[in-house]
Design an enzyme around this catalytic site. Structure first.
Site, PDB file in Angstrom:
ATOM      1  N   HIS A 232       0.850  -1.196   0.000  1.00  0.00           N
ATOM      2  CA  HIS A 232       0.000   0.000   0.000  1.00  0.00           C
ATOM      3  C   HIS A 232       0.880   1.237   0.000  1.00  0.00           C
ATOM      4  CE1 HIS A 232      -3.420   2.553   1.254  1.00  0.00           C
ATOM      5  NE2 HIS A 232      -2.599   3.097   2.143  1.00  0.00           N
TER       6      HIS A 232
ATOM      7  N   GLU B  11      -7.998   6.528  -3.096  1.00  0.00           N
ATOM      8  CA  GLU B  11      -8.807   7.730  -2.855  1.00  0.00           C
ATOM      9  C   GLU B  11      -8.834   8.693  -4.048  1.00  0.00           C
ATOM     10  OE1 GLU B  11      -7.423   9.438   0.797  1.00  0.00           O
ATOM     11  OE2 GLU B  11      -7.764   7.608   1.955  1.00  0.00           O
TER      12      GLU B  11
ATOM     13  N   GLU C 111      -8.661  -0.883   6.128  1.00  0.00           N
ATOM     14  CA  GLU C 111      -8.122   0.047   7.129  1.00  0.00           C
ATOM     15  C   GLU C 111      -9.103   0.201   8.293  1.00  0.00           C
ATOM     16  OE1 GLU C 111      -6.803   3.730   5.367  1.00  0.00           O
ATOM     17  OE2 GLU C 111      -6.155   2.734   3.524  1.00  0.00           O
TER      18      GLU C 111
END
Length: 463
Positions: free
Chosen positions: A213, A262, A372
């Protein structure tokens, strides 16, 4: 009407008034044993409470049932038709912080009334936490999945508390920050692999899955690229060079990558980032293509590529845009899974919202990563200490989310990752990004590495 007729009518009316019907068919005498009314429990403690009810005329005794489920499919030992002659009874030997249910029947000879209304009571205190290791229970499932945690390189030292807990509890790790572009890319074609290599090596050496990530995120762009003075085409080539280098460097060492993170704004539009500005609306697809090409060229043909985002369960405009991106990537065989960050609160999202969001991805054949996970309990800064009430509410929310995930088809399960170890190291308290005004306790462990009710809730979600 003569006297005889009056007398006959009187006895007819008396006979009718002396009968009633309980189900519309069977006559019941007027003096049949009535159903008791159970009233609210009193004297509630950690391990006991007093059950109360209203006495019924003609009753000789009462039968009390106590259960841990409101259907009374099972009974608390000693409280299956417990006989009592008064209007109260002490119920003891219970567990702290647990919901119980009781009901009453009246008894006269062999005659027993119907069940009363059901009263719910929750004992006080804090329940003993289940010490079972998370990955042990998850691995024993018919359809197991990775249980993950976000880590920092400095935590991964042999014998440290983090090392011990991680090896016992978790089967997957994600770098909290150190595998993002900013810490790795020090300039065009130059890289700092130290922290990222340590995390990946730790996972590989200990048989722990590594989810990488993230390759592209607008909040982790190094200054040299943020201030890039070349053409837009040259900017795109720098991004391609970076993605190719990183995917190649870790080929065969990580199982999966979040490629883009995002990319959708809260208004449901593409987020206005440096990548969108310089590379155009197809930048997401380009990044996935470069990642796929790099993996294939390195012989890592099984690498899983994920898109990752937050708040899609409650923000339908955002959810729709994310799935539009996913559909475009899937049409070109460039995506394998979807990451749902799940930075939730103890009140939101609702179970139905999460299920609808996740099931939408399941219907597209994607692997699901709850990527998350943490659960705020003080988002409005209305408590100054972690109250028992909030502990139990957080426990229930963890259980709810894990239960939703555990119910997914085996082919769609990947991992459920908690975003950190201890409450005092979480990113949430006082977060300016979240506009979080005060302290919080969002994770599975307290400041001293003691397991919380949230940990037990996670385990219960696996039942």
């Amino acid at each position: 009407m003569n006297y005889k007729q009056i007398v006959t009518a009187f006895f007819l009316v008396f006979s009718l008034l002396s009968c009633s019907k309980d189900d519309g068919n069977t006559p019941v005498p007027l003096n049949a044993l009535a159903t008791p009314f159970a009233s609210t429990a009193s004297n509630v403690t950690n391990t006991s409470f007093q059950a109360n009810w209203v006495l019924v005329p003609g009753a000789e005794s009462y039968l009390i049932d106590v259960s841990t489920d409101n259907s009374f499919s099972t009974f608390v030992t000693g409280y299956d038709a417990l006989s009592n002659s008064g209007s109260t009874v002490a119920i003891s030997g219970l567990s702290p912080a647990m919901a119980y249910y009781y009901r009453i029947r009246a008894k006269r000879g062999v005659e027993v009334s119907n069940n009363s209304n059901v009263i719910t009571v929750k004992t006080t205190g804090v329940a003993a936490e289940d010490p079972t290791f998370l990955k042990v229970k998850a691995n024993a499932l018919a359809n197991p999945f990775f249980v993950g945690v976000a880590v920092k390189a400095q935590q991964l030292n042999t014998g440290s508390a983090y090392d011990v807990v991680l090896k016992n509890e978790f089967s997957s790790i994600t770098a909290e920050y150190e595998m993002k572009m900013d810490p790795i890319s020090t300039g065009s074609g130059t890289y700092n692999w130290v922290a990222a290599d340590k995390i990946v090596k730790y996972g590989n050496d200990n048989g722990i899955n590594v989810h990488a990530h993230v390759l592209v995120w607008h909040n982790a762009v190094p200054n040299w690229l943020k201030d890039f003075s070349g053409t837009d085409a040259e900017f795109a080539l720098e991004v391609k060079k970076y993605i190719t280098a990183v995917v190649t460097h870790f080929a065969g060492k990580v199982k999966s990558w979040d490629v883009v993170n995002e990319a959708v704004d809260d208004n449901g539009n593409m987020r206005n980032t440096v990548f969108l500005t310089k590379m155009g609306p197809n930048y997401i697809k380009d990044c996935y293509q470069w990642a796929r090409d790099a993996a294939n060229a390195a012989g890592d043909t099984n690498l899983l590529l994920f898109y990752n985002d937050y708040a899609t369960s409650t923000n339908i405009n955002k959810q729709n845009k994310v799935f539009a991106i996913v559909d475009d990537l899937k049409a070109s065989n460039l995506i394998d899974g979807l990451g749902f960050q799940m930075h939730n609160t103890y009140l939101s999202p609702a179970k139905t919202q999460m299920e609808a969001d996740i099931n939408r991805a399941v219907a597209k054949g994607l692997k699901i990563h709850v990527s998350e996970l943490d659960i705020q309990v003080n988002q409005n800064n209305d408590i100054t200490t972690f109250t028992n009430e909030r502990k139990l509410a957080q426990k229930d929310k963890y259980k709810e989310i894990v239960k939703i995930y555990n119910a997914l088809p085996a082919a769609n399960k990947y991992a459920l990752t908690v975003w950190g170890f201890k409450d005092n190291e979480s990113w949430i308290p006082y977060s300016t990004d979240l506009n979080h005004p005060g302290n919080d306790w969002p994770l599975l462990y307290d400041n001293n590495f003691e397991i919380k009710s949230a940990h037990t809730g996670f385990l219960e979600g696996l039942d």
